[in-house]
Design a protein around this motif. Structure first.
Motif, PDB file in Angstrom:
ATOM      1  N   ALA A 116       0.838  -1.199   0.000  1.00  0.00           N
ATOM      2  CA  ALA A 116       0.000   0.000   0.000  1.00  0.00           C
ATOM      3  C   ALA A 116       0.869   1.244   0.000  1.00  0.00           C
ATOM      4  N   ILE A 117       0.338   2.279  -0.621  1.00  0.00           N
ATOM      5  CA  ILE A 117       0.956   3.601  -0.586  1.00  0.00           C
ATOM      6  C   ILE A 117      -0.005   4.513   0.170  1.00  0.00           C
ATOM      7  N   LEU A 118       0.440   4.995   1.332  1.00  0.00           N
ATOM      8  CA  LEU A 118      -0.343   5.905   2.155  1.00  0.00           C
ATOM      9  C   LEU A 118       0.371   7.252   2.176  1.00  0.00           C
ATOM     10  N   PHE A 119      -0.379   8.303   2.111  1.00  0.00           N
ATOM     11  CA  PHE A 119       0.233   9.621   1.966  1.00  0.00           C
ATOM     12  C   PHE A 119       0.448  10.285   3.316  1.00  0.00           C
ATOM     13  N   THR A 120       1.592  10.928   3.429  1.00  0.00           N
ATOM     14  CA  THR A 120       1.957  11.626   4.651  1.00  0.00           C
ATOM     15  C   THR A 120       2.189  13.093   4.335  1.00  0.00           C
ATOM     16  N   SER A 121       1.832  13.944   5.280  1.00  0.00           N
ATOM     17  CA  SER A 121       2.112  15.362   5.111  1.00  0.00           C
ATOM     18  C   SER A 121       3.610  15.567   5.189  1.00  0.00           C
ATOM     19  N   GLY A 122       4.152  16.300   4.259  1.00  0.00           N
ATOM     20  CA  GLY A 122       5.585  16.526   4.239  1.00  0.00           C
ATOM     21  C   GLY A 122       5.943  17.925   4.663  1.00  0.00           C
ATOM     22  N   THR A 123       7.243  18.171   4.818  1.00  0.00           N
ATOM     23  CA  THR A 123       7.718  19.506   5.171  1.00  0.00           C
ATOM     24  C   THR A 123       7.742  20.406   3.948  1.00  0.00           C
ATOM     25  N   THR A 124       7.430  19.861   2.784  1.00  0.00           N
ATOM     26  CA  THR A 124       7.217  20.679   1.598  1.00  0.00           C
ATOM     27  C   THR A 124       5.722  20.744   1.366  1.00  0.00           C
ATOM     28  N   SER A 125       5.316  21.394   0.265  1.00  0.00           N
ATOM     29  CA  SER A 125       3.888  21.585   0.045  1.00  0.00           C
ATOM     30  C   SER A 125       3.203  20.356  -0.528  1.00  0.00           C
ATOM     31  N   ARG A 126       3.945  19.316  -0.864  1.00  0.00           N
ATOM     32  CA  ARG A 126       3.345  18.139  -1.483  1.00  0.00           C
ATOM     33  C   ARG A 126       3.460  16.914  -0.576  1.00  0.00           C
ATOM     34  N   PRO A 127       2.364  16.192  -0.344  1.00  0.00           N
ATOM     35  CA  PRO A 127       2.454  14.953   0.438  1.00  0.00           C
ATOM     36  C   PRO A 127       3.321  13.918  -0.273  1.00  0.00           C
ATOM     37  N   LYS A 128       3.942  13.055   0.514  1.00  0.00           N
ATOM     38  CA  LYS A 128       4.766  11.975  -0.010  1.00  0.00           C
ATOM     39  C   LYS A 128       4.014  10.653   0.149  1.00  0.00           C
ATOM     40  N   GLY A 129       4.333   9.695  -0.705  1.00  0.00           N
ATOM     41  CA  GLY A 129       3.674   8.396  -0.658  1.00  0.00           C
ATOM     42  C   GLY A 129       4.512   7.374   0.081  1.00  0.00           C
ATOM     43  N   ALA A 130       4.200   7.143   1.350  1.00  0.00           N
ATOM     44  CA  ALA A 130       4.927   6.147   2.132  1.00  0.00           C
ATOM     45  C   ALA A 130       4.499   4.753   1.671  1.00  0.00           C
ATOM     46  N   THR A 131       5.471   3.945   1.273  1.00  0.00           N
ATOM     47  CA  THR A 131       5.193   2.627   0.719  1.00  0.00           C
ATOM     48  C   THR A 131       5.381   1.566   1.785  1.00  0.00           C
ATOM     49  N   LEU A 132       4.313   0.861   2.114  1.00  0.00           N
ATOM     50  CA  LEU A 132       4.326  -0.159   3.153  1.00  0.00           C
ATOM     51  C   LEU A 132       4.247  -1.547   2.525  1.00  0.00           C
ATOM     52  N   SER A 133       5.001  -2.463   3.082  1.00  0.00           N
ATOM     53  CA  SER A 133       5.074  -3.815   2.542  1.00  0.00           C
ATOM     54  C   SER A 133       4.116  -4.761   3.260  1.00  0.00           C
ATOM     55  N   HIS A 134       3.987  -5.958   2.706  1.00  0.00           N
ATOM     56  CA  HIS A 134       3.201  -7.000   3.369  1.00  0.00           C
ATOM     57  C   HIS A 134       3.805  -7.303   4.738  1.00  0.00           C
ATOM     58  N   ARG A 135       5.134  -7.370   4.825  1.00  0.00           N
ATOM     59  CA  ARG A 135       5.784  -7.616   6.107  1.00  0.00           C
ATOM     60  C   ARG A 135       5.412  -6.527   7.120  1.00  0.00           C
ATOM     61  N   ASN A 136       5.441  -5.271   6.688  1.00  0.00           N
ATOM     62  CA  ASN A 136       5.108  -4.167   7.587  1.00  0.00           C
ATOM     63  C   ASN A 136       3.729  -4.367   8.208  1.00  0.00           C
ATOM     64  N   PHE A 137       2.740  -4.654   7.381  1.00  0.00           N
ATOM     65  CA  PHE A 137       1.378  -4.805   7.889  1.00  0.00           C
ATOM     66  C   PHE A 137       1.238  -6.029   8.796  1.00  0.00           C
TER      67      PHE A 137
END
Length: 577
Positions: free
Chosen positions: A216-237
């Motif tokens: 999954a790619i979940l978006f996080t608020s970044g220190t810039t004006s554009r959110p980043k896509g944090a990529t989570l793996s099956h292992r992570n979940f």
């Protein structure tokens, strides 16, 4: 396993979880010893050593398959509303197979393909998540509150093959440029197609999915004006579910007769108010509930409402509440709190904000004996980092607890050196829950992850007596009702207004939400601006939770010698300590 894990850090204040400090030897062996459900070992994960659970499912679809095999008729999810929709674990599995067949045969979705979804939490959304994962695809969970411009950025960044949505988020998706070149399918249409091929006896046989494949790619608020896509793996979940279950088991065992207990013949049932585009929403739905056979109740669509959740608590016999302190404040102080049955609620689970002492006192007054658990983590660590359980809540209520199972926590100095106890530095986290990186953003990934996979949180804290105390969040971060907001994004929008010469944004305290957004605006000479105009301008481009609650007009902002706004001065003038 035993407590012979290699010491992978010379840091005097590295936090690691060891259950034997909380359990008797017999209980330790039952839970964490060889063959136990939470046995751990150290393996190489993406080139770095990481503690992992030995008895773990190989990937996310296996979690659902195993749940359906163990308790096919047990309740899984209830989507409340005028006509509540329910799913058992067996039904979820067969419907997932039907959804997967449609995604594969009609839309060509296969391993590695991204499927973007913008929708309120609903049955069709959940089944689409499972179906995408079972095909080896990658979920792109777009923030359903985003504007068309924000949605367009998420789509451009992740390059999905298919767009799916419902309700108002679908309307906003339709107004993006991507809607003209990518298939845009309402979730209701996908459900009708799945119904045509649904076989109640169908089963999933996912193959070719590796633990460290992106899930999954979940978006996080970044220190810039554009959110980043944090990529989570099956292992992570998978580890998200297991370290939560492990920590919870220890709390239950240690609680003895001190805390409320859920009778053995009662299914654990939680309310899930968090959206699927948050790790705190999708994690329980995909892992925690199916892994341990519990049931989730999703409130009807609309703004979160305290009385609605109190009514759900009584209607469905909720045994757990999950949310942020803001939610609990509103429920406990609701004028009709006493009208509803809450005596069966045994566990309060939270994260992202500390519990104020007066909130803890309020729980003790109105719900004596309830177990309160808190934690510290973020999307990039699949919500994991530290865990504060019942006994620790008593001794260290202002802390965020000790390291969660399989996670390591350090506090580091400006040169990256691990610090000792009581020294303030940047909080760093390593473990099986740490994300793969930011999608299509190697520069941001390199800045956040070290070569040996320590995640640099940007938050500051200190370690005292084996627990972590947060000193401050990253300098500008505002946390409003559990939502992370970076002022720079709002500031960029404000200065685009033709009547605004300068602007600065800070967070100010709020008893219920934790913080609210306050904007300081310097008008252009001769410009006549109103608070309503400023809020409307921000609301046209950014999500509603980012719109300033307070607007103060000024002739000028305070600057230092290097040309930076002195936000500390603005905070002090606004009563921010």
């Amino acid at each position: 396993m035993t407590d012979t894990l290699p010491d992978r850090s010379a840091a005097p204040a590295t936090l690691r979880w060891t259950a034997d400090q909380d359990l008797s030897p017999d209980m330790w062996n039952m839970l964490c010893g060889p063959g136990g459900p939470f046995e751990r070992t150290v393996e190489d994960v993406l080139g770095a050593p990481a503690e992992v659970f030995v008895q773990r499912p190989p990937h996310l679809p296996a979690v659902l398959v195993q749940a359906a095999e163990r308790h096919p008729d047990a309740g899984y999810c209830v989507f409340d509303g005028p006509e509540p929709e329910t799913l058992t674990y067996g039904e979820a599995l067969s419907w997932t197979a039907a959804y997967a067949e449609v995604l594969r045969d009609e839309h060509g979705i296969g391993k590695g393909d991204r499927v973007a979804i913008a929708s309120p939490n609903r049955r069709e959304y959940l089944l689409t998540l499972w179906a995408t994962l079972s095909l080896g695809g990658v979920i792109v969970s777009l923030n359903g509150w985003w504007t068309p411009a924000e949605l367009a950025h998420g789509i451009e960044l992740t390059g999905p093959s298919l767009l799916l949505g419902s309700a108002r988020p679908l309307e906003r998706l339709a107004r993006t440029e991507a809607a003209g070149r990518l298939p845009l399918v309402p979730l209701e249409e996908l459900d009708r197609a799945a119904a045509a091929v649904h076989d109640p006896a169908a089963r999933l046989f996912p193959a070719g999915i590796e633990e460290d494949d992106p899930a999954a790619i979940l978006f996080t608020s970044g220190t810039t004006s554009r959110p980043k896509g944090a990529t989570l793996s099956h292992r992570n979940f998978v580890h998200f579910g297991m370290f939560g279950g492990c920590g919870g088991a220890v709390v239950v065992i240690n609680g003895g007769g001190r805390y409320r207990q859920v009778p053995g013949d009662v299914q654990r049932t939680s309310v899930c108010s968090n959206p699927f585009f948050h790790v705190s929403g999708v994690g329980p739905a995909l892992v925690t509930a199916p892994m341990f056979g519990s049931r989730l109740v999703f409130p009807a669509r609309g703004r979160w409402d305290a009385e609605r959740v109190l009514a759900l608590t009584e209607r469905y016999g909720l045994t757990q509440w999950h949310g942020v302190p803001t939610h609990f404040w509103r429920m406990l102080t609701h004028p009709d709190f006493e009208k509803y049955s809450t005596g069966q609620v045994a566990v309060i689970g939270s994260g992202g904000s500390s519990f104020a002492p007066e909130l803890l006192r309020l729980f003790e007054e109105k719900m004596p004996g309830v177990q309160i658990t808190n934690g510290y983590g973020m999307t990039e660590t699949t919500g994991g980092g530290t865990f504060l359980n019942g006994p620790q809540m008593d001794g260290h209520p202002a802390s965020v607890g000790s390291a969660a199972p399989t996670m390591e926590v350090q506090v580091r100095g400006p040169e990256g050196e691990p610090l000792g106890e009581n020294e303030v530095g940047e909080v760093c986290i390593r473990g099986a829950g740490v994300f793969l990186g930011y999608w299509n953003d190697p520069e941001a990934t390199a800045a956040a992850l070290t070569a040996d996979r320590w995640y640099l949180t940007g938050d500051y804290g200190r370690i005292v007596d084996g627990v972590l105390y947060l000193e401050s969040r990253m300098r500008d971060l505002i946390i409003r009702g559990g939502e992370n907001i970076y002022p720079i994004e709002i500031e960029y929008r404000l200065v685009e207004h033709p009547g605004v010469a300068d602007a600065a944004v800070i967070g100010v305290p709020d008893r219920i939400l934790g913080q609210q957004v306050k904007a300081f605006v310097v008008p252009e000479p001769g410009a006549s601006l109103t608070e309503e105009e400023i809020r409307g301008w921000v609301g046209e481009a950014l999500a509603a939770f980012k719109v300033p609650a307070f607007v103060e007009f000024r002739d000028a902002l305070p600057y230092n010698a290097t040309g930076k706004v002195i936000k500390r001065e603005l905070e002090e003038e606004s009563g921010v300590s």
